[in-house]
Write an enzyme that holds these catalytic residues in place. Structure first.
Site, PDB file in Angstrom:
ATOM      1  N   ASN A 165      33.003  37.967  -0.105  1.00  0.00           N
ATOM      2  CA  ASN A 165      32.613  39.114  -0.925  1.00  0.00           C
ATOM      3  C   ASN A 165      33.293  39.183  -2.290  1.00  0.00           C
ATOM      4  O   ASN A 165      32.740  39.755  -3.237  1.00  0.00           O
ATOM      5  CB  ASN A 165      32.910  40.418  -0.168  1.00  0.00           C
ATOM      6  CG  ASN A 165      32.035  40.586   1.060  1.00  0.00           C
ATOM      7  OD1 ASN A 165      30.897  40.127   1.095  1.00  0.00           O
ATOM      8  ND2 ASN A 165      32.564  41.244   2.084  1.00  0.00           N
ATOM      9  N   ARG A 206      22.076  42.184  -1.321  1.00  0.00           N
ATOM     10  CA  ARG A 206      23.065  41.351  -0.642  1.00  0.00           C
ATOM     11  C   ARG A 206      24.150  42.222  -0.014  1.00  0.00           C
ATOM     12  O   ARG A 206      24.622  41.941   1.103  1.00  0.00           O
ATOM     13  CB  ARG A 206      23.689  40.374  -1.647  1.00  0.00           C
ATOM     14  CG  ARG A 206      24.716  39.417  -1.059  1.00  0.00           C
ATOM     15  CD  ARG A 206      25.064  38.323  -2.068  1.00  0.00           C
ATOM     16  NE  ARG A 206      26.081  37.423  -1.565  1.00  0.00           N
ATOM     17  CZ  ARG A 206      27.340  37.397  -1.985  1.00  0.00           C
ATOM     18  NH1 ARG A 206      27.738  38.243  -2.940  1.00  0.00           N
ATOM     19  NH2 ARG A 206      28.213  36.547  -1.481  1.00  0.00           N
ATOM     20  N   HIS A 221      16.711  35.289  -1.745  1.00  0.00           N
ATOM     21  CA  HIS A 221      17.309  34.327  -2.677  1.00  0.00           C
ATOM     22  C   HIS A 221      16.345  33.985  -3.817  1.00  0.00           C
ATOM     23  O   HIS A 221      16.629  33.107  -4.624  1.00  0.00           O
ATOM     24  CB  HIS A 221      17.739  33.056  -1.938  1.00  0.00           C
ATOM     25  CG  HIS A 221      19.037  33.218  -1.210  1.00  0.00           C
ATOM     26  ND1 HIS A 221      19.655  32.192  -0.522  1.00  0.00           N
ATOM     27  CD2 HIS A 221      19.854  34.304  -1.069  1.00  0.00           C
ATOM     28  CE1 HIS A 221      20.781  32.639   0.011  1.00  0.00           C
ATOM     29  NE2 HIS A 221      20.915  33.914  -0.295  1.00  0.00           N
ATOM     30  N   HIS A 259      25.351  42.171   3.830  1.00  0.00           N
ATOM     31  CA  HIS A 259      26.741  41.945   4.211  1.00  0.00           C
ATOM     32  C   HIS A 259      27.297  43.129   4.994  1.00  0.00           C
ATOM     33  O   HIS A 259      28.177  42.952   5.846  1.00  0.00           O
ATOM     34  CB  HIS A 259      27.588  41.686   2.965  1.00  0.00           C
ATOM     35  CG  HIS A 259      27.438  40.297   2.420  1.00  0.00           C
ATOM     36  ND1 HIS A 259      28.460  39.605   1.816  1.00  0.00           N
ATOM     37  CD2 HIS A 259      26.371  39.456   2.400  1.00  0.00           C
ATOM     38  CE1 HIS A 259      28.034  38.400   1.446  1.00  0.00           C
ATOM     39  NE2 HIS A 259      26.762  38.305   1.777  1.00  0.00           N
TER      40      HIS A 259
END
Length: 334
Positions: A99, A67, A198, A71
């Protein structure tokens, strides 16, 4: 007049997409597999060792590192800007509500970078360390391995407000997700493929509690969610309150620490946790992709690897642009 205006807008959009593709292609072409083969041959092994050690102790860190790379790449490109700490008067990306406090794994990057610096000072960028770590996480918890083209350099800017401008929120529908990923040069199929990350990790209840308690005026609970699944979630996520409590639940409950295609099987059974998950099965444009990924796990794994490589080329800094940070948390002193 209306038709000519629409044509102009369409041509402008096509021109923008072509220029984006060309700019991305030029930068991506500067990356290459084995970039540090001569200058720091142990770099990738050091990162893999740090990731394996951390994920063995805490399997959830695999999702955190994947992740984090996502990001990073979606905000200012894959330049390690997500790793920078805030400075007085300049809150960094880390402080964005997207975040903080959910992004995790920074200490793994720090450990790998420190060991690399001890062996090869100012050779390997933090952006590359993060790209390697995301790959190694996928291998550790999913057996998905791929070669990472490297040669990225580190950016010197990190701004708190930017993540919310670029990262898709959990309430996006398939069309909004498609547009969001397209702005980064990624296809619809790549968006659906990368959403399979996910399969691991957790989500705060606040990211989906509206589907349980306040969906709309007619249905307090999202009627597209499997009722049994909703009952299970309500035992983990009580109605929102002002206590400040915001528990977490696994994004995929069958194999929460295994990166696999069960995420897509859950979507078929109306057990997607986030709106942005379930929309992939409910939308005609992406439904067949979900079905294919659910039915062919090995093929999804191959597509995931290719899509991660593509994502890792977004707006990269190469050549003399940016810098090679000594410490991933701070820019080099000039």
């Amino acid at each position: 007049m209306m038709s000519s205006l629409g044509g102009s807008e369409k041509m402008a959009t096509i021109f923008f997409c072509i220029m984006l593709f060309l700019a991305t292609s030029v930068s991506a072409a500067s990356l290459k597999v084995g970039f540090y083969k001569s200058s720091c041959p142990s770099a990738e092994m050091i990162v893999r060792k740090a990731v394996n050690k951390a994920v063995s102790k805490n399997p959830g860190l695999a999702a955190g590192l994947i992740r984090m790379h996502f990001h990073d790449c979606f905000v200012r490109g894959c330049d390690g800007s997500v790793l920078l700490d805030s400075t007085p008067g300049n809150p960094s990306e880390k402080e964005s509500p997207v975040n903080n406090p959910s992004l995790r794994g920074f200490e793994v990057i720090d450990e790998a970078k420190a060991e690399i610096e001890a062996q090869c000072p100012q050779i390997v960028s933090c952006a590359d360390v993060l790209a390697f770590a995301a790959r190694d996480s996928a291998y550790k918890v999913g057996g998905i391995n791929y070669a990472v083209p490297s040669g990225r350099r580190d950016g010197r800017v990190s701004l708190k407000d930017e993540p919310t401008l670029h990262l898709p929120p959990p309430v996006f529908n398939a069309k909004q997700l498609e547009e969001n990923f397209a702005r980064k040069g990624l296809s619809l199929d790549e968006m659906v493929t990368l959403s399979g990350a996910h399969s691991i990790g957790v989500s705060h209840c606040s990211s989906f509690s509206n589907r349980l308690y306040s969906f709309n005026a007619t249905h307090p609970q999202d009627p597209s969610m499997d009722p049994e699944f909703a009952r299970h979630l309500k035992t983990k996520c009580p109605p929102p309150s002002n206590t400040g409590s915001d528990p977490t639940v696994s994004l995929e409950i069958q194999t929460p620490n295994r990166l696999d295609n069960k995420y897509y099987k859950d979507l078929k059974n109306h057990r997607g946790l986030l709106t942005s998950d379930q929309t992939l099965f409910d939308s005609p444009s992406t439904k067949i992709m979900v079905k294919n990924n659910a039915g062919y796990g090995a093929n999804w794994g191959n597509k995931y690897a290719a899509a991660m490589v593509r994502m890792g080329t977004i707006d990269v800094l190469t050549g003399t642009k940016g810098e090679i940070r000594k410490n991933c948390r701070v820019v080099n002193y000039r």
